[in-house]
Design an enzyme around this catalytic site. Structure first.
Site, short mmCIF file in Angstrom:
data_model
loop_
_atom_site.label_atom_id
_atom_site.label_comp_id
_atom_site.label_asym_id
_atom_site.label_seq_id
_atom_site.Cartn_x
_atom_site.Cartn_y
_atom_site.Cartn_z
N ASN A 144 33.08 23.52 34.80
CA ASN A 144 34.09 23.16 35.79
C ASN A 144 33.96 21.58 36.22
OD1 ASN A 144 36.24 22.75 37.48
ND2 ASN A 144 35.54 24.19 38.89
N LYS A 157 35.53 19.71 37.73
CA LYS A 157 36.35 19.32 38.98
C LYS A 157 36.98 17.84 38.84
CE LYS A 157 33.27 22.64 41.25
NZ LYS A 157 32.58 22.93 42.44
N HIS A 205 40.34 29.17 42.12
CA HIS A 205 38.92 28.59 42.60
C HIS A 205 38.85 28.59 44.24
CE1 HIS A 205 35.43 25.74 42.99
NE2 HIS A 205 35.06 26.20 41.87
N GLU A 210 37.98 25.95 45.99
CA GLU A 210 38.41 24.56 46.53
C GLU A 210 39.98 24.62 46.47
OE1 GLU A 210 36.16 22.59 43.61
OE2 GLU A 210 34.20 23.14 44.81
N GLU A 227 31.99 33.30 42.62
CA GLU A 227 31.55 32.13 43.11
C GLU A 227 31.41 32.32 44.78
OE1 GLU A 227 32.12 28.80 40.12
OE2 GLU A 227 33.81 28.85 41.57
N GLY A 270 28.08 24.12 45.16
CA GLY A 270 27.67 22.44 45.47
C GLY A 270 26.74 22.25 46.53
N SER A 317 25.85 26.61 42.14
CA SER A 317 24.54 25.82 42.09
C SER A 317 23.60 26.43 40.99
CB SER A 317 23.77 25.98 43.38
OG SER A 317 24.56 25.15 44.39
#
Ligand code: 13P
Length: 253
Positions: A9, A11, A96, A98, A168, A174, A214
């Site tokens: 991904n 992003k 996702h 985010e 996730e 991250g 990660s």
């Protein structure tokens, strides 16, 4: 069908030159190495057609990072399942964290997106996972259960088999902090058991469940070796060919 998958991904990263360069590197890598997993990428939507044109033999799956829950119309900034289908994209990420955090995406919206994607023959990668507060409060199993049920459990068994799930944990994205292989395995087994309870073990055994958060070259192999983990959804480490290759090689014995 259950398969091993490593998906990147990207992003909101890379200009067009950088994106093209990494897409080429990936193609070269795939041509010269026998990967023991499917390799997929989710670049910014602006670059999807470039990826589609480059991977003309479907060497690498091409995914959007998001798509609209609506069919078409006055939804400025959005892209639709029909548009993705028309460029022969492989699928799309849905839900996702985010998107949930910055764009208020709900599981009800994810449910609509998953259905639309499936109706267009696209593979949805449905993402879920708890926040740090939820994990600290011991709510992680419950949170993931609710997310999975609300977004997916209106599907038929045949539809569900075409969905890929990506667990996730938000606290591992991250941050450099990875869920331990045991923590990830616990949730993956939990998701699979929820599916088995509703749809039967045979359906549950057909679904690929990826871990994201990660994943790096030095931890990929151990994470992928867990019985209910079928691969990874990779953020930062998917932006460099060397790192991504080493993660793909986490499936080599
Ligand atoms: P990182 O691998 O950078 O933690 O990101 C994970 C992720 O969000 C993939 O969708």
């Amino acid at each position: 069908m259950r398969k091993n998958i490593v998906a990147g991904n990207w992003k909101m990263n890379k200009n067009v030159i950088e994106a093209q360069q990494l897409m080429f590197q990936l193609l070269e890598y795939k041509k010269n190495n026998a990967a023991n997993c499917e390799v997929w990428i989710a670049p910014p939507s602006l670059y999807l057609m470039m990826a589609r044109d480059l991977y003309e033999n479907n060497e690498i799956g091409v995914f959007a990072q998001d798509m609209s829950e609506h069919e078409s119309g006055a939804y400025t900034g959005e892209i639709s399942a029909g548009m993705l289908e028309s460029i022969e994209a492989t699928g799309t990420l849905v839900g996702h964290s985010e998107r949930r955090q910055y764009h208020g995406e709900t599981d009800a919206a994810c449910n609509k997106k998953v259905k639309r994607a499936l109706d267009m023959g696209l593979t949805p990668i449905y993402c879920n996972g708890e926040t740090l507060d939820q994990r600290k409060a011991g709510q992680h199993l419950e949170v993931v259960k609710n997310q999975t049920e609300e977004a997916l459990f209106t599907l038929s068994a045949e539809e569900l088999k075409k969905v890929v799930i990506a667990y996730e944990p938000v606290w591992a994205i991250g941050t450099g902090e990875t869920a331990s292989p045991e923590q990830a395995q616990e949730i993956h087994a939990h998701i699979r058991s929820l599916i088995a309870a509703k749809y039967g073990q045979e359906v549950a055994d057909e679904i690929s469940i990826l871990y994201g958060g990660s994943v790096k070259p030095d931890n990929a192999k151990e994470i992928f070796s867990q019985p209910d983990i079928d691969g990874g959804l990779i953020g930062g480490a998917a932006l460099k060919m060397d790192d991504f290759a080493k993660i793909i090689e986490g499936f080599n014995s």
